[in-house]
Scaffold this motif. Structure first.
Motif, mmCIF file in Angstrom:
data_model
loop_
_atom_site.group_PDB
_atom_site.id
_atom_site.type_symbol
_atom_site.label_atom_id
_atom_site.label_comp_id
_atom_site.label_asym_id
_atom_site.label_seq_id
_atom_site.Cartn_x
_atom_site.Cartn_y
_atom_site.Cartn_z
ATOM 1 N N TYR A 181 3.598 -0.855 4.826
ATOM 2 C CA TYR A 181 3.591 -1.548 3.536
ATOM 3 C C TYR A 181 2.612 -2.715 3.590
ATOM 4 N N TYR A 224 0.849 -6.027 0.993
ATOM 5 C CA TYR A 224 1.097 -6.829 -0.204
ATOM 6 C C TYR A 224 -0.110 -6.794 -1.144
ATOM 7 N N TRP A 276 4.867 -5.237 -2.588
ATOM 8 C CA TRP A 276 4.605 -4.468 -1.359
ATOM 9 C C TRP A 276 4.639 -2.986 -1.679
ATOM 10 N N ASN A 277 3.620 -2.286 -1.242
ATOM 11 C CA ASN A 277 3.584 -0.849 -1.472
ATOM 12 C C ASN A 277 3.111 -0.137 -0.206
ATOM 13 N N ARG A 278 3.592 1.114 -0.074
ATOM 14 C CA ARG A 278 3.245 1.924 1.081
ATOM 15 C C ARG A 278 1.827 2.452 0.926
#
Lengths: 251, 199
Positions: free
Chosen positions: B138, B140, B118-120
């Motif tokens: 966020y 995936y 998960w990243n912003r």
């Protein structure tokens, strides 16, 4: 920044969640659909399902369960247990799994990893390894940790990634279900050995162990079962503690 | 009606499950002419760029998708589907993308590959599938290659990992692509699909 992931693990037997200590004395831990949805709502980043029966007769049951799970889960999930071929993996992916976990079958036939990566991409292939410390050296065990192989853990993860694994699920039989914390030393060694994400598993007794894991090692994810099943803590409580400790998580 | 293109590249079930959860009507599109029955087109995909591009071309779907895109029908590519919106990919130098957005797909330069988890995501002010005013959500991800559009104005969102910032969503008029998996990104992902259905 990628966030560190919290992954509840559900061992599946028939149509129930079960949990034992060091893979022994399995006891009932609820309904998979109800549990999985609850963990997703409580902030789990991903779920891991492990078919601990992995018998041919019960495969249709598992596939039907995966299909039902995929209807209600809008986070990624992996399924492992009994995957021996591209066909086995294809069935699980078609039922809705996002990733495939392989363990014993890959130790016995390492070429399986390359076959899976070629067929589905390496992001689909999770190499799950059960490790045991023998005379100061980490070895790989197979068959639910009942058998000790001659492979050294670090050699095997390196080879596994070269062959096609896109992620390592690192379990330690000595800490599994014991709640004394993750094996930080081994975890850090594995993180330093491969360039793919590493999921640490085995030994979480509470949020403090995840804080320890993520502040002291480069693990990308932490996996636990019992502490979530019995309500000791929740994924969101673990993440609150991590955020307070300065670890980036999805909240 | 959203047409979900089924060309044998990966798992459609997760995407259609998400559309069901949003009460959006959809249908599988297996033949090029079936695109005409749909108001919007969703192109999923996981796996290798060459395999997907080859299957789209062989079935006549490439040409049909290019035609409906030119007519202004909204098209959303997801993951590999987003990469197919561009012209070519470093993953398969001989394969040809749909070319709906100028640019090519390049290998990630991050320390850990795949970029998995998960990243912003920071949307551009013009991004129509995101709420640019909200706290960046966020999403995936699970990929090793990323879209690199020629025009900065076609970058709809970016993310950062290991000090590398890269494009994770593309947009050009009616053409959209997201590198992350909206169908696997909980509420934030479902919001993107909902916006696509009404854009």
């Amino acid at each position: 920044m990628l966030t560190r992931r919290i992954i509840p693990c559900l061992d599946i037997r028939g149509e129930r969640v079960v949990k034992g200590v060091q893979f022994q004395n399995l006891r009932d831990a609820g309904d998979p659909l109800e549990r999985a949805a609850r963990y997703m709502d409580a902030g789990a980043d991903e779920l891991c399902f492990l078919d601990v029966t992995a018998s041919l007769e019960e495969r249709p049951l598992l596939l039907a369960l995966i299909k039902r799970l995929s209807r209600v889960l809008f986070i990624p999930f992996s399924v492992g247990g009994g995957v021996r071929s591209v066909e086995d993996a294809y069935e699980l992916l078609r039922a809705g799994a996002d990733k495939i976990g392989v363990n014993t079958a890959a130790v016995e036939r390492p070429g399986l990893l390359g076959e899976l990566a070629d067929a589905f991409g390496r992001q689909c292939v999770v190499l799950s390894i059960d490790t045991k410390l023998v005379d100061g050296v980490w070895y790989v065990t197979t068959h639910g940790s009942r058998e000790l192989s001659s492979r050294r853990a670090l050699d095997w993860v390196r080879e596994g990634v070269e062959r096609g694994a896109g992620e390592i699920l690192l379990n330690c039989i000595d800490t599994d279900g014991v709640r004394g914390g993750f094996r930080l030393d081994l975890t850090e060694q594995v993180v330093g050995t491969v360039e793919v994400p590493v999921i640490a598993s085995g030994g979480a007794g509470g949020a403090e162990h995840f804080v320890e894991l993520f502040t002291r090692t480069g693990a990308h994810a932490g996996l636990a079962a019992s502490i979530f099943h019995d309500g000791t803590t929740t994924p969101s409580a673990v993440k609150q503690a991590l955020r307070a400790a300065g670890v980036e998580v999805r909240l | 009606m959203i047409g979900v293109v089924d060309y044998g590249a990966g798992n459609l079930l997760s995407v259609t499950n998400a559309l069901d959860a949003l009460d959006l009507s959809w249908t599988h599109v297996r033949r090029p002419r079936e695109l005409d029955d749909c108001g919007r087109i969703l192109l999923p995909g996981v796996g290798h760029f060459a395999a997907a591009a080859g299957q789209l071309k062989a079935s006549g779907m490439s040409a049909a998708l290019q035609a409906v895109a030119r007519k202004g029908k909204p098209v959303l590519g997801v993951c590999l589907g987003a990469q197919l919106m561009l012209e070519a990919s470093d993953e398969a130098p001989d394969a040809v993308g749909l070319g709906l957005i100028p640019g090519r797909v390049v290998r990630l330069k991050t320390k850990t590959i795949p970029h998995m988890g998960w990243n912003r995501v920071k949307p551009a002010a013009s991004a129509r599938l995101f709420d640019a005013a909200a706290t960046p959500p966020y999403f995936y991800f699970a990929h090793s290659f990323v879209c690199a559009p020629v025009e900065k104005s076609h970058v709809a969102a970016e993310t950062t990992c290991d000090a590398e910032t890269f494009c994770v969503a593309v947009q050009r008029d009616n053409i959209f692509g997201v590198q992350f998996h909206p169908e696997k990104s909980a509420g934030a992902g479902l919001d993107v699909l909902r916006r696509f259905a009404t854009c």
